[in-house]
Design an enzyme around this catalytic site. Sequence first.
Site, PDB file in Angstrom:
ATOM      1  N   LYS A  85     -16.537  80.015 -62.427  1.00 47.62           N
ATOM      2  CA  LYS A  85     -16.282  78.676 -61.863  1.00 47.62           C
ATOM      3  C   LYS A  85     -17.577  77.901 -61.656  1.00 47.62           C
ATOM      4  CE  LYS A  85     -15.933  80.119 -56.990  1.00 47.62           C
ATOM      5  NZ  LYS A  85     -17.027  79.345 -56.416  1.00 47.62           N
ATOM      6  N   ASP A  86     -18.731  78.584 -61.701  1.00 51.41           N
ATOM      7  CA  ASP A  86     -20.024  77.914 -61.545  1.00 51.41           C
ATOM      8  C   ASP A  86     -20.683  77.574 -62.877  1.00 51.41           C
ATOM      9  OD1 ASP A  86     -19.860  78.065 -58.779  1.00 51.41           O
ATOM     10  OD2 ASP A  86     -20.942  79.965 -58.672  1.00 51.41           O
ATOM     11  N   ARG A 145     -12.101  69.586 -55.104  1.00 50.66           N
ATOM     12  CA  ARG A 145     -10.758  70.010 -55.528  1.00 50.66           C
ATOM     13  C   ARG A 145      -9.921  70.410 -54.331  1.00 50.66           C
ATOM     14  NH1 ARG A 145      -8.618  74.926 -55.892  1.00 50.66           N
ATOM     15  NH2 ARG A 145     -10.657  75.849 -55.470  1.00 50.66           N
TER      16      ARG A 145
END
Length: 307
Positions: A82-83, A130
């Site tokens: 996710k990074d 998000r």
Amino acid sequence: MKKMIRIASRESQLAMWQANYIADRIREKYPDTEVSVLSFKTQGDIILDQPLAEIGGKGLFIKELEHALLNNDADLAVHSMKDVPMDLPEPFEICAISQRENPSDAFISNKYASLDDLPQDAVVGTSSLRRQSLIKHTRPDLIIESLRGNLQTRLKKLDSGIYDAIILASAGLIRLNLENRIKSTLDVKQYIPSVGQGALGIEILKNKSEIKEFLDFLNDEQTQTQVEAERKISKTLAGSCTVPMGAHASIKNNLLTIQAFVSSPDGIKMIRATDTGPCSEHLSLANNVAQSLIVQGAKNILGLGHG
């Protein structure tokens, strides 16, 4: 193959756990190989008083590790997928994605059992646009406050009473044996996770074909399919941590179901799309979902022009 492998990692406890997990798997597979883990402080770890979206995005968590690869100070770097930015610079590639941990978001509180149980004007901590948009969409009565720092720092801030609850990735808590802090997990259908959440990626230099073959055993095909589909949606929509969006792919009976959303930061404008089909068509399915979001106005919401 060389008898020594050097792994670059961020220095946070969770990042080091992830790097050591990969190191242990390499040692199990190749007992004669000496494996070391080298820690680096990244800009994303240093700058904690500003939201990621304002200081350059999630790529700030990997640049120093990429420099180590370029300078031949390390052979591979371990990242939370996710990074990892959607577009990696030319000399780099993700050569393997390991089996995914629980991809959901976790609700953590010392006073309340779930997001639904929070009273009006309760303070929720999160650093993610998000998560912020999803919470504001379902609970506009809550107060969202920024929350930066490593996992332990965030938990300490909760325990100090600054927040009524915080939202973190379930995977990190599980990996650090802090699963007991999770009061409830957020339904991935309603609270769609970040692209790649729960999966670890192995980054190397593209020209290191020998290392790529050496590390091939770490790749989990099912997780790779899921993460590639999620990243395809994000890339098609020009996604980054500066825009509220999420995508989640799941596999059941060899069928891949992809769901995604795009939202305005305040959670008022939110559109969703989903598609299901064979795993072998994961990129085509991802494109279908992305195009459905675009038809619904995703690019207007994201400020990318008409569409």
